[in-house]
Enzyme design. Structure first.
Site, PDB file in Angstrom:
ATOM      1  N   GLU A 141      59.943  42.352   7.118  1.00 50.21           N
ATOM      2  CA  GLU A 141      59.286  41.046   7.034  1.00 50.21           C
ATOM      3  C   GLU A 141      60.138  39.980   6.374  1.00 50.21           C
ATOM      4  OE1 GLU A 141      57.626  43.732   6.549  1.00 50.21           O
ATOM      5  OE2 GLU A 141      55.888  43.608   7.856  1.00 50.21           O
ATOM      6  N   HIS A 210      45.042  46.129   2.893  1.00 49.17           N
ATOM      7  CA  HIS A 210      44.865  45.416   4.150  1.00 49.17           C
ATOM      8  C   HIS A 210      43.769  44.370   4.061  1.00 49.17           C
ATOM      9  CE1 HIS A 210      47.207  48.767   5.798  1.00 49.17           C
ATOM     10  NE2 HIS A 210      47.503  47.945   6.769  1.00 49.17           N
TER      11      HIS A 210
END
Lengths: 405, 429
Positions: A141, A210
């Site tokens: 990322e 998450h």
């Protein structure tokens, strides 16, 4: 794992007690003769802006954005213009239109290409535009976000997808230092027209990592704009506006909202990034909210209306900067503010918003600003516990009653 | 076949073979014998000899060119090129020395990292680039900016924090940017610039393949400079992977000066031979003596040529040394005097000067004239910076956003940027 996420979202949408069809929010831009295909930006109060050199013929626009009840909406939808789609399809439509319009727009992220995106936002784009324009990146990322920034500096307009907003914590170095600051430290020489988007928020038992809300972490970064979409209509409009913006924009989507269905116009439209959306005009209290909490608020509003209250609901949409104009007008009218957000209590969007309202509109307040936020806990897995971490409609009703005493 | 393997054998260290009888191997095939040789070499170094570089012909003392041929036959540069290289390196050196002077006189503040000793790397690579090529650097970026063509006055004014600086005084020593020269910065955190460089290379490939904008001379090349400390950072490895995966037109240049502030490269790295990390990702890894601008230039020509023709990235490890401390605030107590003396004797400017004179490319008088010209140029730069104005208060909020609407809609309904008081810093939010 991504498949499980999608199934979870589908299940949650089908169990969702709120039918988004009943809340025809936002603006319906009527198709006017001779204006087919033209682009215009519509403000919440019906004013058009010349951002894209549109001729302003605002007279025929529907300007009252009221949450219509299902039985009263027949007049405005008699001819049923537009087409119906789900929120993730609206995002894809916006993205596709922008990619058609400008060949510099490209997408990069994990599984955006051949897989079609873990929430299907980029489905079908790779076969259409090729593997370079819809780039499947390795799992890095920080580096691919930095790569997007380098590409933006050198003329492209990338849309970087974080598979889950939480993964972008790994890209925080690049987002903070380069994305936000580089235009300034280069003395204005390089602009970063990048869009960073992805789903965040508390889902259905996805676990703590998450279920993060990154808007609170990103809001301090100078030079960054944050927007949150909540309906298919504003999702498409904000996606297009974010791509066209010369500023770096972070577009927050929500895992549970991807399967909302709404009828959106056929004509092209772009929304204003810095503007809030009037969901339901009212008089007693101003409720400020965004993203998924909008639906909890509207559910609470049903109860409140039955009890005789008249709340004004504003979806702030623009998390940074706040639309103090719309919010201020509302505060001046109602004198009571309730903020309902999904961020944590500490350091969330709500706390900043509270401070901004106090700074600017203190004299207009008749009561302290109430802020309902999620608990300061990592989101638990257990369904019952998870329900108690986020704000529920019953709490919203109680808060409004408390405010209006 | 890689052209690196075909370089004439008088340069033994190019692919890492150490002993005289060893045949140089192709860079991306691991050579077990050389590997074994390396391990022995490292172990003996760790047994108590002073910490010197382990992997270079700098120590083997081998002459780079055949010693029995006449000097002028083997000059690898023409006169004009040699003078350009010389002038560029002298410019870098004199500028950095002037920076130190100005810092101690209180004209600039903060963290200033000087490039003395490493000029061969900057000059060797950047003088081969065109304006359309991009350079990405670290905080040690003054000389990269100068080599790329940013005027010395603009760089000096930026260091002084004046409004006429290349970044309007908003960047400072560690953030040199120049859009007309395609200098993409100037980054304070190490490793941060490598993904940006990868993005610029991606952009170059995208323009060629998607937008069909082709230059007859090949792709725009990006050169990323960073140090030995960065080579232990995740962003380095992630970008090596992506660059090779998509065959991006980029050259990764490691300026291995053996020290990351006070951390010796050998104490921080499990396998100190950085060039070997290229083949691990499928790209050529080359090691070169970074104190010799001609050697750097020859390797740079190959690497830039590869990138331009679309063959993909190259990892070049330049063994070099910084004569000063990490920054002007660094007391530089950890480095041993004999190590410093060893590298001071290999000063790249002295080396090139000797080469030019030995090969009769120019006379001593001409070189002195160049040095004088540079001295005057730097003095002019200081004068320019001194006499430039400080940024006014109204500049504080400019350039935060490319589109000032990012500041939002004010309480009165106007975009804040339209409110003059806001940009004067006196407006209420």
């Amino acid at each position: 794992m991504a498949a499980a996420l999608q199934t979870a979202a589908l299940l949650s949408a089908s169990h969702n007690l709120i039918d988004p069809q009943r809340f025809r929010v936002g603006l319906l831009a009527r198709s006017l003769p001779g204006r087919r295909g033209s682009i215009f930006v519509v403000r919440a109060d019906g004013r058009t802006s010349g951002f894209f050199n549109a001729k302003s013929r605002s007279g025929n626009l529907i300007t009252n954005a009221v949450a219509t009840k299902a039985d009263a909406s027949t007049s405005s939808t008699a001819s049923k213009p537009g087409h119906e789609l789900l929120l993730f399809e609206a995002l894809r439509e916006g993205l596709e239109e922008e990619m058609d319009r400008d060949p510099h727009v490209c997408v990069m992220g994990e599984d955006v290409g051949h897989y079609g995106g873990s929430y299907k936002v980029t489905k079908g784009l790779a076969p259409k535009y090729g593997d370079l324009r819809v780039l499947d990146t390795p799992i890095a990322e920080n580096s691919f976000t930095g790569m997007g920034i380098g590409a933006a500096m050198t003329g492209l307009r990338p849309v970087v997808e974080g598979m889950n907003m939480g993964f972008l914590l790994l890209a925080f170095n690049q987002i903070s230092n380069n994305c936000g600051m580089l235009h300034y430290t280069s003395g204005g020489q390089f602009k970063i027209p990048i869009v960073i988007r992805g789903p965040g928020g508390v889902g259905r038992q996805l676990g703590a990592e998450h279920s993060q809300r990154l808007e609170s972490y990103f809001q301090s970064i100078p030079g960054l704009q944050l927007v949150a979409c909540s309906t298919p209509y504003n999702a498409k409009g904000l996606m297009k506006a974010a791509i066209r913006s010369e500023n770096p924009v972070v577009l927050f989507e929500h895992v549970l909202l991807y399967n909302l269905k709404e009828r959106i116009p056929d004509e092209e439209y772009v929304l204003c990034l810095e503007e809030a959306e009037m969901v339901r005009p009212g008089g007693h209290v101003t409720i400020l909210t965004y993203s998924r909490m909008r639906y909890h608020v509207m559910q609470a509003v049903k109860t409140l209306v039955n009890k005789g209250y008249d709340p004004e609901v504003i979806d702030i949409r623009s998390l940074k900067p706040f639309d103090l104009y719309t919010i201020g007008n509302s505060v001046k009218k109602t004198h009571r503010v309730l903020i309902v957000e999904e961020c944590m209590r500490t350091g969330g969007i709500g706390s900043s918003l509270r401070a901004a309202i106090i700074d600017n509109f203190w004299d207009y307040l008749d009561a302290p600003i109430l802020c309902l936020s999620s608990q300061d806990v990592p989101t638990p897995y257990a369904g019952t516990l998870e329900e108690w971490t986020v704000v529920q409609p019953a709490q919203i009703v109680a808060a409004v009653e408390q405010l209006c005493e | 076949m890689s052209t690196f393997a075909a370089v004439r054998t008088p340069w033994p260290a190019l692919v890492g073979a150490r002993s005289a009888g060893e045949k140089p191997c192709a860079p991306f095939v691991s050579c077990p014998a050389a590997h074994g040789l390396h391990r022995t070499h490292v172990r003996s170094t760790r047994l108590g000899r002073p910490l010197l570089a382990v992997s270079s012909d700098v120590l083997s003392g081998k002459k780079p060119l055949g010693s029995n041929s006449s000097p002028s036959d083997h000059a690898v540069v023409r006169r004009e090129e040699a003078l350009v290289l010389y002038e560029d390196m002298v410019l870098g050196r004199v500028f950095e020395d002037m920076c130190a002077q100005m810092y101690y006189r209180g004209k600039m503040f903060g963290f200033v990292h000087l490039y003395n000793g490493q000029e061969a790397v900057s000059t060797g690579f950047i003088k081969l680039l065109e304006t359309r090529d991009s350079v990405v650097s670290t905080y040690r970026d003054h000389v990269h900016a100068l080599s790329k063509g940013v005027p010395a006055g603009a760089v000096m004014a930026e260091l002084f924090g004046k409004a006429t600086g290349c970044c309007r005084g908003q960047g400072g020593s560690m953030h040199m940017f120049s859009a007309p020269h395609n200098l993409l910065g100037g980054f304070a955190f190490i490793g941060e610039g490598i993904p940006v460089a990868t993005g610029a290379a991606f952009s170059s490939k995208y323009r060629h393949e998607v937008l069909k904008e082709s230059n007859p001379n090949g792709l725009d090349v990006t050169v990323a400079f960073f140090g030995d400390g960065t080579c232990n950072n995740g962003q380095f490895f992630e970008c090596l992977n992506m660059a090779q995966l998509w065959k991006l037109p980029i050259v990764f240049v490691v300026e291995n000066n053996l020290w990351a502030i006070g951390m010796s490269h050998l104490r921080a790295t499990s396998d100190p031979e950085i060039w070997k990390k290229g083949p691990a990702f499928g790209m050529p890894g080359v090691h070169v003596d970074g104190m010799d601008v001609l050697k750097v230039r020859e390797v740079a020509m190959e690497a830039i040529g590869r990138a331009r023709s679309g063959e993909g990235p190259t990892l070049v490890e330049c063994e070099t040394y910084r004569f000063r401390g990490h920054s002007l605030a660094d007391p530089d107590e950890l480095r041993k005097p004999d190590e410093k003396a060893h590298y001071a004797a290999r000063d790249p400017i002295m080396t090139l000067k000797k080469y030019i004179l030995e090969n009769s490319l120019a006379s001593e008088i001409e070189l002195k004239a160049i040095e004088k010209k540079i001295d005057e140029l730097i003095e002019d730069a200081v004068e320019f910076a001194d006499s430039s104005p400080h940024p006014p208060r109204s500049q504080l909020l400019e350039n935060v956003f490319a589109d000032p609407k990012g500041f939002g809609i004010g309480p009165d309904g106007k975009y804040r940027c339209e409110d003059p008081k806001f940009t004067e810093g006196t407006a209420q939010v």
